[in-house]
Design a protein around this motif. Sequence first.
Motif, PDB file in Angstrom:
ATOM      1  N   SER A  24      -5.878  -5.131  11.746  1.00 52.67           N
ATOM      2  CA  SER A  24      -5.222  -5.069  13.047  1.00 52.67           C
ATOM      3  C   SER A  24      -3.888  -5.788  13.025  1.00 52.67           C
ATOM      4  N   GLU A  25      -3.843  -6.922  12.338  1.00 49.94           N
ATOM      5  CA  GLU A  25      -2.598  -7.697  12.252  1.00 49.94           C
ATOM      6  C   GLU A  25      -1.549  -6.988  11.411  1.00 49.94           C
ATOM      7  N   LEU A  26      -1.998  -6.127  10.475  1.00 52.95           N
ATOM      8  CA  LEU A  26      -1.077  -5.398   9.605  1.00 52.95           C
ATOM      9  C   LEU A  26      -0.754  -4.001  10.139  1.00 52.95           C
ATOM     10  N   GLY A  27      -1.309  -3.665  11.298  1.00 57.50           N
ATOM     11  CA  GLY A  27      -1.089  -2.341  11.850  1.00 57.50           C
ATOM     12  C   GLY A  27      -1.913  -1.268  11.170  1.00 57.50           C
ATOM     13  N   ILE A  28      -3.053  -1.661  10.600  1.00 58.53           N
ATOM     14  CA  ILE A  28      -3.937  -0.733   9.899  1.00 58.53           C
ATOM     15  C   ILE A  28      -5.274  -0.663  10.636  1.00 58.53           C
ATOM     16  N   GLU A  29      -5.738   0.545  10.928  1.00 59.72           N
ATOM     17  CA  GLU A  29      -7.064   0.716  11.513  1.00 59.72           C
ATOM     18  C   GLU A  29      -8.087   0.784  10.379  1.00 59.72           C
ATOM     19  N   VAL A  30      -9.053  -0.109  10.404  1.00 58.15           N
ATOM     20  CA  VAL A  30     -10.095  -0.130   9.393  1.00 58.15           C
ATOM     21  C   VAL A  30     -11.342   0.563   9.944  1.00 58.15           C
ATOM     22  N   LYS A  31     -11.759   1.620   9.265  1.00 59.09           N
ATOM     23  CA  LYS A  31     -12.969   2.352   9.643  1.00 59.09           C
ATOM     24  C   LYS A  31     -14.073   2.019   8.640  1.00 59.09           C
TER      25      LYS A  31
ATOM     26  N   VAL B 230      -1.415   9.539  -5.918  1.00 61.52           N
ATOM     27  CA  VAL B 230      -0.624   8.388  -5.483  1.00 61.52           C
ATOM     28  C   VAL B 230       0.157   7.821  -6.665  1.00 61.52           C
ATOM     29  N   GLU B 231       1.387   7.432  -6.416  1.00 64.53           N
ATOM     30  CA  GLU B 231       2.188   6.754  -7.444  1.00 64.53           C
ATOM     31  C   GLU B 231       2.329   5.284  -7.058  1.00 64.53           C
ATOM     32  N   ILE B 232       1.906   4.404  -7.966  1.00 63.86           N
ATOM     33  CA  ILE B 232       2.038   2.974  -7.706  1.00 63.86           C
ATOM     34  C   ILE B 232       3.489   2.575  -7.977  1.00 63.86           C
ATOM     35  N   PRO B 233       4.177   1.998  -7.005  1.00 68.40           N
ATOM     36  CA  PRO B 233       5.585   1.619  -7.198  1.00 68.40           C
ATOM     37  C   PRO B 233       5.772   0.670  -8.387  1.00 68.40           C
ATOM     38  N   GLY B 234       6.898   0.808  -9.047  1.00 74.38           N
ATOM     39  CA  GLY B 234       7.184  -0.038 -10.194  1.00 74.38           C
ATOM     40  C   GLY B 234       7.181  -1.512  -9.849  1.00 74.38           C
ATOM     41  N   THR B 235       7.614  -1.837  -8.629  1.00 74.53           N
ATOM     42  CA  THR B 235       7.638  -3.241  -8.224  1.00 74.53           C
ATOM     43  C   THR B 235       6.239  -3.844  -8.166  1.00 74.53           C
ATOM     44  N   VAL B 236       5.239  -3.006  -7.865  1.00 80.48           N
ATOM     45  CA  VAL B 236       3.858  -3.471  -7.832  1.00 80.48           C
ATOM     46  C   VAL B 236       3.322  -3.607  -9.256  1.00 80.48           C
TER      47      VAL B 236
ATOM     48  N   ASP C  79       1.529  -2.242   0.161  1.00 77.45           N
ATOM     49  CA  ASP C  79       2.605  -2.252  -0.831  1.00 77.45           C
ATOM     50  C   ASP C  79       2.644  -0.946  -1.620  1.00 77.45           C
ATOM     51  N   ILE C  80       1.472  -0.367  -1.854  1.00 74.02           N
ATOM     52  CA  ILE C  80       1.403   0.890  -2.605  1.00 74.02           C
ATOM     53  C   ILE C  80       1.662   2.078  -1.686  1.00 74.02           C
ATOM     54  N   LEU C  81       1.105   2.029  -0.471  1.00 70.68           N
ATOM     55  CA  LEU C  81       1.272   3.098   0.517  1.00 70.68           C
ATOM     56  C   LEU C  81       1.880   2.507   1.791  1.00 70.68           C
ATOM     57  N   PRO C  82       3.177   2.369   1.867  1.00 69.96           N
ATOM     58  CA  PRO C  82       3.819   1.723   3.031  1.00 69.96           C
ATOM     59  C   PRO C  82       3.472   2.376   4.364  1.00 69.96           C
ATOM     60  N   ASP C  83       3.173   3.671   4.364  1.00 72.95           N
ATOM     61  CA  ASP C  83       2.895   4.373   5.616  1.00 72.95           C
ATOM     62  C   ASP C  83       1.401   4.438   5.946  1.00 72.95           C
ATOM     63  N   VAL C  84       0.585   3.679   5.232  1.00 73.98           N
ATOM     64  CA  VAL C  84      -0.864   3.737   5.462  1.00 73.98           C
ATOM     65  C   VAL C  84      -1.183   3.362   6.908  1.00 73.98           C
ATOM     66  N   MET C  85      -2.043   4.154   7.526  1.00 74.30           N
ATOM     67  CA  MET C  85      -2.449   3.909   8.913  1.00 74.30           C
ATOM     68  C   MET C  85      -3.941   3.586   9.028  1.00 74.30           C
ATOM     69  N   THR C  86      -4.747   4.189   8.143  1.00 79.01           N
ATOM     70  CA  THR C  86      -6.190   3.994   8.223  1.00 79.01           C
ATOM     71  C   THR C  86      -6.762   3.674   6.846  1.00 79.01           C
ATOM     72  N   VAL C  87      -7.693   2.751   6.803  1.00 81.19           N
ATOM     73  CA  VAL C  87      -8.372   2.368   5.561  1.00 81.19           C
ATOM     74  C   VAL C  87      -9.877   2.427   5.801  1.00 81.19           C
ATOM     75  N   GLY C  88     -10.588   3.030   4.872  1.00 77.97           N
ATOM     76  CA  GLY C  88     -12.031   3.165   4.995  1.00 77.97           C
ATOM     77  C   GLY C  88     -12.782   2.198   4.107  1.00 77.97           C
TER      78      GLY C  88
END
Length: 330
Positions: free
Chosen positions: A196-203, A316-322, A165-174
């Motif tokens: 994996s279900e969210l399309g995010i690779e967790v390292k 990073v800017e947290i969206p107002g909606t969040v 929600d904060i980073l819509p284009d996130v691909m990898t999370v550590g």
Amino acid sequence: MLRRFVTGAVVAVALSVAACGAQSPTETSAPADNGKRDVKIGAVTIVSHPSLDLVYEGIVEGLAEAGYTEGDNLTIDLQNPQGDQATLVNIANTYASSDNDLFVAIATPPAQALAQVEQKRPIVFASVTDPVAAGLVESMEAPGGNVTGTSDQLPTDQQLAVIKDILPDVMTVGIVYSSAEVNAQVQAERAIEAGSELGIEVKTATVTNSSEVQQAAESLDVDAYFVLVDNTVVSAIESMIQVAEANGRLLVTSDADSVERGAAAALATDYKAQGIQTAGIIVDILEGGDPATTPVQLQEGLELAVNPEAAERMGVEIPGTVVEQAAKTY
């Protein structure tokens, strides 16, 4: 879209307390003026950090509300090995030969250490993410022994959704986690599946103590960092914050206290409320409940906490909606 997560309380715990000379909680001292008998509790945490401190604070407050007050009819001894396993084992062994009526374990390692040396008197845990995987209970619904308590198990998919929600284009999370905490290992596995279900690779990167956290975080080439319910890593959260700011990466955690200290956001447990909830289980057992059939309970609600200024320091800017959905803004 973020949403408040609510679970029902789960489970039961049973305990047979009076065997082989162990004193039953119902057979100790005479009642105090308020009708409550005198009680001795041995408590142990794993390390000092705000979330676990709040759990203990909530336990003491909840016991007082139920008529068990320190200095009056309650003696409670809190021990803290500061993450040292050998010291923890010594504390558990000392408690096993004590005359305490009941034991309180805050976090998974203390609960495991106590359960290994005490199989008769009640052990009530708090902040144990997966008590089944930790070998503490047979099931959440029917613990089947002398151990029960509250779990801080969190919905990993919803936590990772906060990052998205904060980073819509996130691909990898550590994720940096402690290899010595079974609860952290279980969470990391769940995070990989949920990612994996969210399309995010967790390292992931593992540590054995808090001094290794910074180097482990720096070893991960990712878009964002996520901290689990992991006492070793949370106790070194400043190291994670430093790495996140230096690399311009979002840092989301599993506790609101870390957000106050400089993380960007968290979908988290109210740890003081969990302590109060744990006190309710303690009181039930002190007044005749059987741990083997007393429910292991999940906390009923989670809250979103955000720190927009901390996020800015991470680029990073947290969206107002969040921000609008946050229960706490620092």
